[in-house]
Design an enzyme around this catalytic site. Structure first.
Site, short mmCIF file in Angstrom:
data_model
loop_
_atom_site.label_atom_id
_atom_site.label_comp_id
_atom_site.label_asym_id
_atom_site.label_seq_id
_atom_site.Cartn_x
_atom_site.Cartn_y
_atom_site.Cartn_z
N HIS A 44 7.33 3.17 1.79
CA HIS A 44 8.58 2.49 2.03
C HIS A 44 9.74 2.82 1.00
O HIS A 44 10.69 3.51 1.03
CB HIS A 44 8.49 1.13 2.37
CG HIS A 44 7.75 0.86 3.61
ND1 HIS A 44 7.91 1.17 5.02
CD2 HIS A 44 6.16 0.53 3.92
CE1 HIS A 44 7.09 0.68 5.82
NE2 HIS A 44 6.12 0.30 5.10
N GLU B 236 9.11 -2.46 -0.26
CA GLU B 236 9.34 -2.91 1.15
C GLU B 236 9.90 -4.43 1.33
O GLU B 236 9.14 -5.26 1.85
CB GLU B 236 7.94 -2.95 1.87
CG GLU B 236 8.08 -2.88 3.32
CD GLU B 236 6.83 -2.91 4.18
OE1 GLU B 236 6.96 -2.79 5.42
OE2 GLU B 236 5.77 -2.94 3.63
#
Length: 479
Positions: A351, A327
């Protein structure tokens, strides 16, 4: 065939091969599904805001704070809202129920007090004599003299501002504000009677968005009441199960909830070892509810997965991993958490924003069928990606990678359920020729990659299939 015709044929073949690689392309729609598919494709073709000639009006291009109400007014959003989306797999518990609900239904109770501590506003329940002694002010008294207090309070609990790009000029600045939102309500929601209503609302907001199962990331809240009750960590889990059963009594086709324990990235090695022991103890007591662990917090601060690899490897046979990793916009250091997430056999990757920069890791993720938890609105609000048409998940979708759409911390940016994230993904990250197939695949992926056991997945698929057939029938009657 002339050279010109051969050229056009080669061109069409390339596009067709790419179309057949995209996520969901292998699904075969029945006759009734094709009717809705054509309707959705027509909406994509006819909407002037979806034309490259009017890209300045393209709704998902705008910051979410500026366009969320525009989304709600579209026919495609209405379809997505009604579509059975299956499961929600990546939501942080303290940001799962809307801020409006918290303000209207929790902060208006008796004995709610506020205080600014180290420049961070905090809320909690207190007895009046305790509050006065420690400098807390009563929200009830404050509202008598300040008619704008609730508007101010909403600003303290969410990131929503009129000019987000000016208010949050850097990734570090928005993360600092973001993490403070959890601190603001932590002790408010830890009040046991308030938590029970809060958690019920979390499930309700999922259900109202046609989601039938959720996985929440959290740590056990330190429950308290005003009568001096003493609570243990296991009381938190008992309460989750009790509220879930109550919700199921009111909503018969809701599948349930699972819990993923989230350690803060700043935890010390000594504390991690102790908390892992505690987590394993709780896992023995709540084997079905507790499914695994994760680390949360700003990935560029705190520890990496590599720092804890020995301790994590030792518990890998007892707890599944669902790691946040990649991320980040950085290349070559923070994103290397992706390597450890893959090597430690994380069931899903939260993510995975930086994954498309790593060809070797991409191969391993695909080969090992590791799903990517895609959170598009979170990525925009937290300044990883401005225009979702440039999101790095697109190359993964184009190659048919297993992707599930998630909402991360919806309450902090004024969203509920999954429909907003589905809307952004569908319109900004899939080709214009994509319709019902990719939407159906997103729903199927959410069930397939959930932490449910085999028998519960069969039950979930049965419930979803019946709701899907009903949805198709209702939509066909209306179009």
């Amino acid at each position: 065939m002339s050279k010109a015709e051969e050229y056009v044929s080669d061109r069409n073949n390339i596009l067709k091969k790419e179309e057949n690689m995209f996520l969901g392309s292998s699904l075969i729609l029945n006759e009734r599904e094709r009717v809705l598919d054509n309707h959705i494709l027509n909406l994509r073709s006819d909407d002037p805001t979806l034309s490259y000639q009017n890209s300045h009006d393209f709704i998902p291009k705008k910051h979410f704070f500026e366009c969320r109400m525009n989304m709600v007014d579209t026919e495609i959003f209405n379809i997505l809202r009604r579509l059975p989306k299956g499961h929600s797999l990546h939501t942080h518990l303290l940001a799962a129920a809307s801020i409006d609900f918290i303000i209207a239904n929790i902060t208006y109770r008796d004995n709610v007090y506020g205080k600014l501590i180290n420049d961070q506003f905090k809320l909690r329940f207190l007895k009046p004599d305790e509050a006065t002694k420690d400098g807390w002010f009563s929200l009830e008294e404050k509202r008598k003299n300040d008619t704008n207090f609730d508007s101010w309070l909403k600003q303290q609990l969410s990131l929503i501002v009129q000019c987000p790009r000016e208010s949050y000029p850097s990734l570090e600045s928005v993360w600092e504000k973001f993490e403070g939102k959890f601190s603001a309500i932590y002790h408010l929601i830890s009040y046991k009677p308030a938590f029970e209503d809060y958690y019920y609302q979390c499930l309700k907001e999922l259900y109202e968005d046609n989601i039938m199962y959720g996985e929440f990331r959290a740590t056990p809240l330190p429950f308290y009441d005003l009568d001096g009750g003493v609570y243990k960590a296991e009381d938190f889990f008992h309460t989750i199960l009790e509220v879930e059963e109550k919700f199921k009594e009111d909503h018969y086709d809701f599948i349930g909830v699972r819990y993923i324990h989230s350690f803060n990235r700043g935890i010390s090695l000594e504390d991690l070892r102790k908390e892992l022991e505690d987590l394993l103890t709780m896992k023995e007591k709540f084997p079905k509810l507790i499914v695994g662990l994760d680390f949360e917090g700003f990935e560029e601060h705190g520890h990496t997965l590599l720092d804890f690899h020995e301790e994590l490897i030792n518990v890998r046979e007892k707890l599944d991993f669902f790691f946040h990793a990649g991320e980040t916009n950085w290349f070559g250091h923070t994103d290397c958490n992706l390597v450890d997430a893959v090597l430690m056999k994380s069931k899903r990757i939260g993510h995975g924003f930086a994954l498309s920069r790593h060809p070797q890791l991409m191969n391993l993720v695909f080969e090992n069928n590791i799903a990517i938890e895609h959170c598009p609105i979170s990525n925009q609000v937290l300044l990883l990606n401005d225009d979702p048409r440039n999101h790095p998940i697109i190359p993964l979708l184009s190659k048919g990678f297993p992707v599930v759409i998630c909402n991360d911390d919806p309450a902090v940016w004024g969203a509920t359920g999954l429909s907003y994230d589905w809307y952004v993904t569908f319109l900004a990250m899939t080709p214009k020729k994509c319709g019902l197939k990719v939407l159906k695949q997103f729903a199927l992926n959410s069930i397939r990659f959930s932490a449910l056991d085999k028998d519960d997945k069969v039950k979930a698929m049965d419930v979803w299939s019946r709701r899907w057939v009903k949805f198709i029938s209702e939509m066909i009657e209306e179009i």
